[in-house]
Design an enzyme around this catalytic site. Structure first.
Site, PDB file in Angstrom:
ATOM      1  N   ASP A  34      51.822  80.700   7.781  1.00  0.00           N
ATOM      2  CA  ASP A  34      52.565  80.748   8.888  1.00  0.00           C
ATOM      3  C   ASP A  34      53.150  82.363   9.314  1.00  0.00           C
ATOM      4  O   ASP A  34      53.491  82.908   8.144  1.00  0.00           O
ATOM      5  CB  ASP A  34      53.815  80.113   8.885  1.00  0.00           C
ATOM      6  CG  ASP A  34      54.573  80.305   9.964  1.00  0.00           C
ATOM      7  OD1 ASP A  34      54.218  79.999  10.985  1.00  0.00           O
ATOM      8  OD2 ASP A  34      55.707  80.795   9.797  1.00  0.00           O
ATOM      9  N   ALA A  35      52.484  82.966  10.248  1.00  0.00           N
ATOM     10  CA  ALA A  35      52.833  84.345  10.693  1.00  0.00           C
ATOM     11  C   ALA A  35      54.235  84.666  10.481  1.00  0.00           C
ATOM     12  O   ALA A  35      54.622  85.887   9.631  1.00  0.00           O
ATOM     13  CB  ALA A  35      52.083  84.862  11.856  1.00  0.00           C
ATOM     14  N   ASP A  65      47.383  88.178  18.244  1.00  0.00           N
ATOM     15  CA  ASP A  65      46.592  87.316  19.345  1.00  0.00           C
ATOM     16  C   ASP A  65      47.016  85.909  18.812  1.00  0.00           C
ATOM     17  O   ASP A  65      46.025  85.236  18.106  1.00  0.00           O
ATOM     18  CB  ASP A  65      44.995  87.625  18.957  1.00  0.00           C
ATOM     19  CG  ASP A  65      44.023  86.977  19.879  1.00  0.00           C
ATOM     20  OD1 ASP A  65      44.505  86.650  20.720  1.00  0.00           O
ATOM     21  OD2 ASP A  65      43.067  86.950  19.500  1.00  0.00           O
ATOM     22  N   HIS A 105      38.782  90.596  24.484  1.00  0.00           N
ATOM     23  CA  HIS A 105      38.915  91.142  23.080  1.00  0.00           C
ATOM     24  C   HIS A 105      38.877  92.742  23.450  1.00  0.00           C
ATOM     25  O   HIS A 105      39.438  93.659  22.371  1.00  0.00           O
ATOM     26  CB  HIS A 105      37.876  90.766  22.262  1.00  0.00           C
ATOM     27  CG  HIS A 105      38.314  89.343  21.765  1.00  0.00           C
ATOM     28  ND1 HIS A 105      37.467  88.414  22.440  1.00  0.00           N
ATOM     29  CD2 HIS A 105      39.057  88.752  20.901  1.00  0.00           C
ATOM     30  CE1 HIS A 105      38.139  87.306  21.971  1.00  0.00           C
ATOM     31  NE2 HIS A 105      39.167  87.284  21.193  1.00  0.00           N
ATOM     32  N   GLN A 149      45.976  71.038  13.994  1.00  0.00           N
ATOM     33  CA  GLN A 149      45.631  71.071  15.367  1.00  0.00           C
ATOM     34  C   GLN A 149      44.192  70.451  15.318  1.00  0.00           C
ATOM     35  O   GLN A 149      43.564  70.065  14.356  1.00  0.00           O
ATOM     36  CB  GLN A 149      45.477  72.474  15.960  1.00  0.00           C
ATOM     37  CG  GLN A 149      44.610  73.436  15.274  1.00  0.00           C
ATOM     38  CD  GLN A 149      44.806  74.918  15.431  1.00  0.00           C
ATOM     39  OE1 GLN A 149      45.685  75.185  16.524  1.00  0.00           O
ATOM     40  NE2 GLN A 149      44.352  75.788  14.567  1.00  0.00           N
ATOM     41  N   ASP A 208      39.239  83.027  15.053  1.00  0.00           N
ATOM     42  CA  ASP A 208      37.845  83.112  15.452  1.00  0.00           C
ATOM     43  C   ASP A 208      36.972  84.529  14.967  1.00  0.00           C
ATOM     44  O   ASP A 208      35.755  84.479  15.027  1.00  0.00           O
ATOM     45  CB  ASP A 208      37.580  82.865  17.003  1.00  0.00           C
ATOM     46  CG  ASP A 208      38.576  83.710  17.637  1.00  0.00           C
ATOM     47  OD1 ASP A 208      38.614  85.044  17.478  1.00  0.00           O
ATOM     48  OD2 ASP A 208      39.018  83.321  18.695  1.00  0.00           O
TER      49      ASP A 208
END
Length: 470
Positions: free
Chosen positions: A354-355, A372, A278, A241, A300
């Site tokens: 990759d989840a 998230d 959050h 990305q 992040d």
């Protein structure tokens, strides 16, 4: 034999270049628009149609096949080499990306389609052979060249040159391949006027591509800045990305300027109000057992910061696909300050995977799962909001475990929000939908869920730390 090999080599190179142009347009659209399936459908559909038109349009050019082929390769080199820059400019300044994409794809397809008939003529001029054999030789070289282009784009051109310069490099290769073939094997078929015209054209193309190469970086910086309100302080294109950080001038009433993270142009947080998001995401799901916590996404570190405020959280496993985002969260000073240096805590363990695939192979159980993840606005992320994905999460939850999902805006995208809620329920969870106001996002929704028929209580833990918003 050498001459035939030269023609087939030209076919090979031209096919590789043509496929790279197609992939470059698809990739750019995916970065800028996000709809990878839609962008691929438009580009491939328009280009294949235009290739048919180009093949028909090349029939009158067959008597002058050598000169026509060289002219087409020069045109293709110029248009293909500058296509990404032109489309980026159309998106950033002119708001004409859609029409510009269709027009560029059509012209590229037209020129690519004209190549094969002319090359067939040139091949037959060297030595006549049965039509079936000539077609077999030509298309074998064409398809193998396409394979090379398809592999070179993601694994060589993008990592080494980037999108803008990668297209310029391919344009230069395209021009050289065409001119070398014509000026060596078929030089005798060119008139003196054709040689002069092609030489002048080659000079113009070389100057244009050279100038584009020299100014590409400044052009990209200027164009990217045009897309964002605040100054861009960090930009990189990872394997997955485009990552952009912007920082505003200092806001009135705030000690720090507004730091914002964008992934493929989508806002991930604003430092001015991210605590609202959050706190709402993390603290309700921790109302219960929380020794082992799984975080999907959140590279992040801001959700991890909130989890670390509970001393009885023993281990946090963060599964984020892109190591570049995590690296930025570890090193960028203001972002590191914002997330409390979350990734430096020994309780935090990062897995770059990759989840979906990671969950399929995982055997560990977790008391709480925080999903998230980026919004499901393209194919790569849509699978992370499916019934199958939530079923995998259910399988890793401990007894009395809980799940929280960021589910988009129930105000701006209600169909998306309630589709996600229905998918979570279909996977065997009881859900509690809730939403909060985050000024930089607007009204934003979450789903708290637990396996079974009894929904979890929407409440803060009795030992919750002091919060700024909830």
């Amino acid at each position: 034999r050498v001459a035939r090999a030269a023609v087939l080599a030209a076919v090979f190179v031209c096919a590789a270049c043509g496929l790279v142009y197609e992939l470059a347009l698809v990739a750019l659209g995916s970065y800028l628009i996000g709809d990878s399936v839609g962008q691929a459908s438009i580009v491939l559909g328009v280009m294949v149609f235009a290739m048919g038109v180009g093949a028909l349009a090349a029939k009158p050019l067959q008597p002058w096949a050598a000169a026509a082929f060289a002219a087409i390769e020069l045109s293709l080199a110029l248009l293909g080499g500058l296509s990404v820059l032109g489309l980026y400019a159309a998106f950033a300044w002119l708001d004409l990306y859609g029409p510009a994409l269709v027009g560029t794809a059509f012209l590229l397809g037209l020129l690519i389609g004209a190549e094969i008939p002319l090359l067939m003529v040139l091949l037959q001029r060297i030595r006549k052979q049965a039509a079936g054999s000539a077609v077999a030789d030509l298309f074998a070289a064409d398809y193998v060249g396409a394979l090379l282009g398809g592999l070179a784009f993601p694994f060589l051109l993008l990592p080494v040159f980037g999108q803008l310069k990668g297209a310029i490099v391919v344009g230069a290769v395209n021009a050289v391949a065409g001119l070398v073939l014509v000026f060596t094997v078929f030089r005798g078929e060119l008139t003196a006027r054709s040689r002069v015209a092609l030489g002048a054209g080659a000079t113009v193309v070389a100057l244009c591509l050279g100038y584009a190469w020299v100014t590409a970086h400044d052009f990209e910086v200027t164009s990217r800045q045009q897309l964002y309100r605040d100054p861009v302080v960090h930009a990189e294109r990872s394997r997955y990305q485009e990552i952009v950080l912007t920082r505003s001038v200092r806001e009135v009433g705030h000690a720090d300027s507004d730091l914002r993270l964008y992934l493929n142009g989508d806002l991930q947080f604003s430092s001015v109000d991210e605590y609202r998001y959050h706190e709402a995401l993390v603290h309700p799901v921790l109302n219960g057992a929380r020794g082992e916590v799984l975080v999907l996404g959140a590279g992040d570190g801001l959700a991890v910061r909130e989890l670390l405020r509970y001393p009885d959280v023993r281990r946090i496993t963060v599964v984020d696909l892109d190591p570049a985002v995590v690296a930025l969260a570890r090193t960028e000073p203001q972002l590191r300050r914002l997330n409390g240096d979350a990734f430096g805590d020994p309780r935090v363990h990062v897995v770059n995977a990759d989840a979906f695939g990671w969950l399929r192979g995982n055997r560990q159980r977790f008391d709480a799962v925080v999903a998230d993840l980026p919004d499901p606005d393209e194919t790569a992320t849509a699978k992370l909001y499916t019934v199958e994905f939530y079923a995998l999460i259910r399988a890793v939850l401990a007894e009395h475990g809980r799940l929280v999902v960021q589910a988009g805006s129930p105000y701006f995208a209600p169909r998306s929000y309630w589709s996600i809620e229905a998918s979570v329920r279909e996977a065997g969870f009881a859900t509690v939908p809730y939403h909060v106001d985050v000024p930089s996002f607007g009204d934003w929704g979450f789903l708290l869920a637990a396996p079974g028929a009894v929904p979890p209580a929407l409440a803060l833990p009795t030992d919750a730390p002091r919060l700024r918003f909830l």
